[in-house]
Design a protein around this motif. Structure first.
Motif, PDB file in Angstrom:
ATOM      1  N   ARG A   9       0.845  -1.188   0.000  1.00  0.00           N
ATOM      2  CA  ARG A   9       0.000   0.000   0.000  1.00  0.00           C
ATOM      3  C   ARG A   9       0.886   1.245   0.000  1.00  0.00           C
ATOM      4  NH1 ARG A   9       0.632   2.033   4.972  1.00  0.00           N
ATOM      5  NH2 ARG A   9       0.957   0.625   6.741  1.00  0.00           N
ATOM      6  N   ALA A  10       0.262   2.407  -0.209  1.00  0.00           N
ATOM      7  CA  ALA A  10       1.016   3.649  -0.211  1.00  0.00           C
ATOM      8  C   ALA A  10       1.576   3.936   1.169  1.00  0.00           C
ATOM      9  CB  ALA A  10       0.109   4.796  -0.662  1.00  0.00           C
ATOM     10  N   CYS A  11       2.724   4.598   1.197  1.00  0.00           N
ATOM     11  CA  CYS A  11       3.324   5.017   2.451  1.00  0.00           C
ATOM     12  C   CYS A  11       2.472   6.134   3.057  1.00  0.00           C
ATOM     13  CB  CYS A  11       4.746   5.520   2.204  1.00  0.00           C
ATOM     14  SG  CYS A  11       5.578   6.117   3.679  1.00  0.00           S
ATOM     15  N   ARG A  12       2.026   5.933   4.283  1.00  0.00           N
ATOM     16  CA  ARG A  12       1.145   6.888   4.968  1.00  0.00           C
ATOM     17  C   ARG A  12       1.995   7.923   5.702  1.00  0.00           C
ATOM     18  NH1 ARG A  12      -3.953   5.068   6.055  1.00  0.00           N
ATOM     19  NH2 ARG A  12      -3.892   5.811   8.221  1.00  0.00           N
ATOM     20  N   VAL A  13       1.777   9.198   5.349  1.00  0.00           N
ATOM     21  CA  VAL A  13       2.610  10.272   5.890  1.00  0.00           C
ATOM     22  C   VAL A  13       1.761  11.250   6.698  1.00  0.00           C
ATOM     23  CG1 VAL A  13       4.140  12.193   5.305  1.00  0.00           C
ATOM     24  CG2 VAL A  13       4.241  10.076   3.975  1.00  0.00           C
ATOM     25  N   PHE A  14       2.275  11.652   7.853  1.00  0.00           N
ATOM     26  CA  PHE A  14       1.612  12.621   8.729  1.00  0.00           C
ATOM     27  C   PHE A  14       2.510  13.844   8.840  1.00  0.00           C
ATOM     28  CE2 PHE A  14       0.042  14.582  12.560  1.00  0.00           C
ATOM     29  CZ  PHE A  14      -1.303  14.221  12.639  1.00  0.00           C
ATOM     30  N   LEU A  15       1.937  15.048   8.708  1.00  0.00           N
ATOM     31  CA  LEU A  15       2.700  16.296   8.728  1.00  0.00           C
ATOM     32  C   LEU A  15       2.546  17.008  10.069  1.00  0.00           C
ATOM     33  CD1 LEU A  15       1.524  17.726   5.277  1.00  0.00           C
ATOM     34  CD2 LEU A  15       3.423  16.166   5.714  1.00  0.00           C
ATOM     35  N   GLU A  56      -2.116   6.467  12.543  1.00  0.00           N
ATOM     36  CA  GLU A  56      -1.160   5.372  12.435  1.00  0.00           C
ATOM     37  C   GLU A  56      -0.336   5.463  11.144  1.00  0.00           C
ATOM     38  OE1 GLU A  56      -3.315   1.734  12.902  1.00  0.00           O
ATOM     39  OE2 GLU A  56      -3.560   2.008  15.059  1.00  0.00           O
ATOM     40  N   PRO A  57       0.388   6.567  10.958  1.00  0.00           N
ATOM     41  CA  PRO A  57       1.195   6.732   9.747  1.00  0.00           C
ATOM     42  C   PRO A  57       2.445   5.866   9.761  1.00  0.00           C
ATOM     43  CG  PRO A  57       1.659   8.505  11.272  1.00  0.00           C
ATOM     44  CD  PRO A  57       0.546   7.705  11.891  1.00  0.00           C
ATOM     45  N   ASP A  58       3.038   5.737   8.593  1.00  0.00           N
ATOM     46  CA  ASP A  58       4.326   5.046   8.481  1.00  0.00           C
ATOM     47  C   ASP A  58       5.468   6.012   8.752  1.00  0.00           C
ATOM     48  OD1 ASP A  58       3.195   2.501   7.515  1.00  0.00           O
ATOM     49  OD2 ASP A  58       2.697   3.668   5.733  1.00  0.00           O
ATOM     50  N   VAL A  59       5.310   7.252   8.270  1.00  0.00           N
ATOM     51  CA  VAL A  59       6.352   8.271   8.410  1.00  0.00           C
ATOM     52  C   VAL A  59       5.722   9.569   8.901  1.00  0.00           C
ATOM     53  CG1 VAL A  59       8.075   9.679   7.198  1.00  0.00           C
ATOM     54  CG2 VAL A  59       7.778   7.267   6.580  1.00  0.00           C
ATOM     55  N   VAL A  60       6.381  10.225   9.848  1.00  0.00           N
ATOM     56  CA  VAL A  60       5.961  11.544  10.321  1.00  0.00           C
ATOM     57  C   VAL A  60       7.003  12.565   9.902  1.00  0.00           C
ATOM     58  CG1 VAL A  60       5.448  12.988  12.323  1.00  0.00           C
ATOM     59  CG2 VAL A  60       4.716  10.593  12.299  1.00  0.00           C
ATOM     60  N   GLU A  82       5.215   0.926  22.424  1.00  0.00           N
ATOM     61  CA  GLU A  82       5.986  -0.209  21.922  1.00  0.00           C
ATOM     62  C   GLU A  82       6.297  -0.060  20.432  1.00  0.00           C
ATOM     63  OE1 GLU A  82       4.610  -4.049  22.892  1.00  0.00           O
ATOM     64  OE2 GLU A  82       4.176  -3.581  24.971  1.00  0.00           O
ATOM     65  N   ALA A  83       5.345   0.432  19.672  1.00  0.00           N
ATOM     66  CA  ALA A  83       5.544   0.592  18.224  1.00  0.00           C
ATOM     67  C   ALA A  83       5.165   2.006  17.830  1.00  0.00           C
ATOM     68  CB  ALA A  83       4.702  -0.428  17.463  1.00  0.00           C
ATOM     69  N   GLY A  84       5.860   2.547  16.898  1.00  0.00           N
ATOM     70  CA  GLY A  84       5.567   3.897  16.458  1.00  0.00           C
ATOM     71  C   GLY A  84       6.039   4.098  15.043  1.00  0.00           C
ATOM     72  N   PRO A  85       5.705   5.229  14.446  1.00  0.00           N
ATOM     73  CA  PRO A  85       6.125   5.508  13.078  1.00  0.00           C
ATOM     74  C   PRO A  85       7.594   5.893  13.006  1.00  0.00           C
ATOM     75  CG  PRO A  85       5.011   7.416  13.994  1.00  0.00           C
ATOM     76  CD  PRO A  85       4.902   6.331  15.029  1.00  0.00           C
ATOM     77  N   THR A  86       8.081   6.020  11.791  1.00  0.00           N
ATOM     78  CA  THR A  86       9.428   6.544  11.559  1.00  0.00           C
ATOM     79  C   THR A  86       9.328   8.057  11.454  1.00  0.00           C
ATOM     80  OG1 THR A  86      10.084   4.544  10.380  1.00  0.00           O
ATOM     81  CG2 THR A  86      11.396   6.523  10.006  1.00  0.00           C
ATOM     82  N   PHE A  87      10.248   8.764  12.080  1.00  0.00           N
ATOM     83  CA  PHE A  87      10.227  10.224  12.079  1.00  0.00           C
ATOM     84  C   PHE A  87      11.340  10.783  11.198  1.00  0.00           C
ATOM     85  CE2 PHE A  87       7.733   9.360  15.783  1.00  0.00           C
ATOM     86  CZ  PHE A  87       6.846  10.425  15.895  1.00  0.00           C
ATOM     87  N   VAL A 124      11.351  10.546   2.161  1.00  0.00           N
ATOM     88  CA  VAL A 124      10.265   9.815   2.822  1.00  0.00           C
ATOM     89  C   VAL A 124      10.345   8.338   2.466  1.00  0.00           C
ATOM     90  CG1 VAL A 124       7.763   9.454   2.852  1.00  0.00           C
ATOM     91  CG2 VAL A 124       8.695  11.773   3.031  1.00  0.00           C
ATOM     92  N   ARG A 125      10.534   8.052   1.191  1.00  0.00           N
ATOM     93  CA  ARG A 125      10.624   6.662   0.749  1.00  0.00           C
ATOM     94  C   ARG A 125      11.797   5.943   1.418  1.00  0.00           C
ATOM     95  NH1 ARG A 125       9.728   9.296  -4.557  1.00  0.00           N
ATOM     96  NH2 ARG A 125       7.542   8.966  -5.132  1.00  0.00           N
ATOM     97  N   ARG A 126      12.903   6.642   1.533  1.00  0.00           N
ATOM     98  CA  ARG A 126      14.097   6.011   2.092  1.00  0.00           C
ATOM     99  C   ARG A 126      13.961   5.725   3.583  1.00  0.00           C
ATOM    100  NH1 ARG A 126      18.860   9.772   0.451  1.00  0.00           N
ATOM    101  NH2 ARG A 126      20.020   8.307   1.775  1.00  0.00           N
ATOM    102  N   VAL A 127      13.410   6.677   4.350  1.00  0.00           N
ATOM    103  CA  VAL A 127      13.250   6.390   5.783  1.00  0.00           C
ATOM    104  C   VAL A 127      12.183   5.321   5.999  1.00  0.00           C
ATOM    105  CG1 VAL A 127      14.064   8.640   6.587  1.00  0.00           C
ATOM    106  CG2 VAL A 127      11.616   8.301   6.173  1.00  0.00           C
ATOM    107  N   ALA A 128      11.172   5.267   5.121  1.00  0.00           N
ATOM    108  CA  ALA A 128      10.166   4.207   5.208  1.00  0.00           C
ATOM    109  C   ALA A 128      10.809   2.849   4.953  1.00  0.00           C
ATOM    110  CB  ALA A 128       9.039   4.460   4.203  1.00  0.00           C
ATOM    111  N   ASP A 129      11.869   2.854   4.167  1.00  0.00           N
ATOM    112  CA  ASP A 129      12.607   1.620   3.854  1.00  0.00           C
ATOM    113  C   ASP A 129      13.634   1.268   4.930  1.00  0.00           C
ATOM    114  OD1 ASP A 129      11.952   0.026   1.727  1.00  0.00           O
ATOM    115  OD2 ASP A 129      12.891   1.312   0.241  1.00  0.00           O
ATOM    116  N   GLY A 130      13.813   2.167   5.910  1.00  0.00           N
ATOM    117  CA  GLY A 130      14.750   1.883   6.990  1.00  0.00           C
ATOM    118  C   GLY A 130      16.068   2.613   6.906  1.00  0.00           C
ATOM    119  N   ASP A 131      16.252   3.459   5.874  1.00  0.00           N
ATOM    120  CA  ASP A 131      17.499   4.208   5.749  1.00  0.00           C
ATOM    121  C   ASP A 131      17.511   5.407   6.703  1.00  0.00           C
ATOM    122  OD1 ASP A 131      18.298   2.516   3.760  1.00  0.00           O
ATOM    123  OD2 ASP A 131      17.763   3.867   2.122  1.00  0.00           O
ATOM    124  N   ALA A 132      18.696   5.881   7.026  1.00  0.00           N
ATOM    125  CA  ALA A 132      18.858   7.158   7.718  1.00  0.00           C
ATOM    126  C   ALA A 132      19.126   8.214   6.651  1.00  0.00           C
ATOM    127  CB  ALA A 132      20.012   7.091   8.708  1.00  0.00           C
TER     128      ALA A 132
END
Length: 228
Positions: A9-15, A56-60, A82-87, A124-132
């Protein structure tokens, strides 16, 4: 994962930014990007914490400076679970103290607001993939800043005064350390030669005094203060 897709699904982003006009601009830029969906926005710490919990976004995408505590306050509150989005921090500031503060608080990257829409989508795509991810001029700076960081009180052998830590009795600190290491109440009782009921009482006092909601959050709190 491609085009920021998360589990198909699309990466869910919160601003999160206290300037509505800037949020509108980011929405417009990212709204045209494949695989990215804007699921919410907030202009304050309280709104951000509540909104992130609902959406419940994937990236903030997180502003660093806001009137009521800023990005670090959002990070500490949301990541206590315990679980949270990537910032990913998105700021006008490239000051050393700002970069270091949000990275230490748990952000996965830091980019400045001079970034283009396409570059931001890629970040956004890269941090969603786990990159710094860092803006080009900040990448080397971040490494240098941490390498040059002056030793804190603990490294200098000086006492560290923390009101919440200082409020704990010696026995409560012992229970806290064992809890943070994963001991069960029964194992703590055996280790300290006290009853399980007494361990439960100490644990309850520790949670109350440190204002933590559960054992997992307490463990993170203890580790952040090197009490484990």
């Amino acid at each position: 994962m491609t085009d920021a897709d998360v589990g198909g699904r699309a990466c869910r982003v919160f601003l999160v930014d206290d300037h509505a006009v800037f949020r509108s601009g980011v929405r417009a830029e990212l709204g045209d990007q494949a695989g990215i969906e804007i699921v919410g926005e907030a202009g304050s710490v309280a709104e951000a914490v509540a909104g992130i919990g609902r959406a419940e976004p994937d990236v903030v995408l997180l502003d660093v400076h806001m009137p009521d505590g800023g990005g670090v306050a959002v990070l500490r509150t949301v990541l206590a679970d315990e679980a949270g989005p990537t910032f990913l921090a998105l700021s006008v500031s490239d000051a050393a103290e700002d970069v270091i503060a949000v990275i230490r608080a748990g952000a996965r990257g830091y980019v400045t607001k001079t970034i283009s829409g396409d570059e931001l989508a890629d970040a956004v795509r890269r941090v969603a993939d786990g990159d710094a991810v860092f803006s080009p001029r900040l990448a080397g700076f971040v490494l240098d800043a941490f390498a040059r960081a002056a030793p804190g009180p603990e490294e200098r052998g000086e006492p560290v005064h923390d009101p919440e830590v200082d409020s704990l009795t010696p026995r409560e600190k012992e229970v806290l350390r064992l809890l943070a290491r994963g001991y069960t109440y029964k194992e703590i009782a055996e280790e300290l030669f006290i009853s399980v009921k007494t361990v439960e009482t100490h644990a309850s006092n520790v949670l109350r005094k440190t204002q933590q909601s559960n054992r997992h959050a307490l463990t993170r709190w203890a580790q952040s203060r090197h009490l484990d």
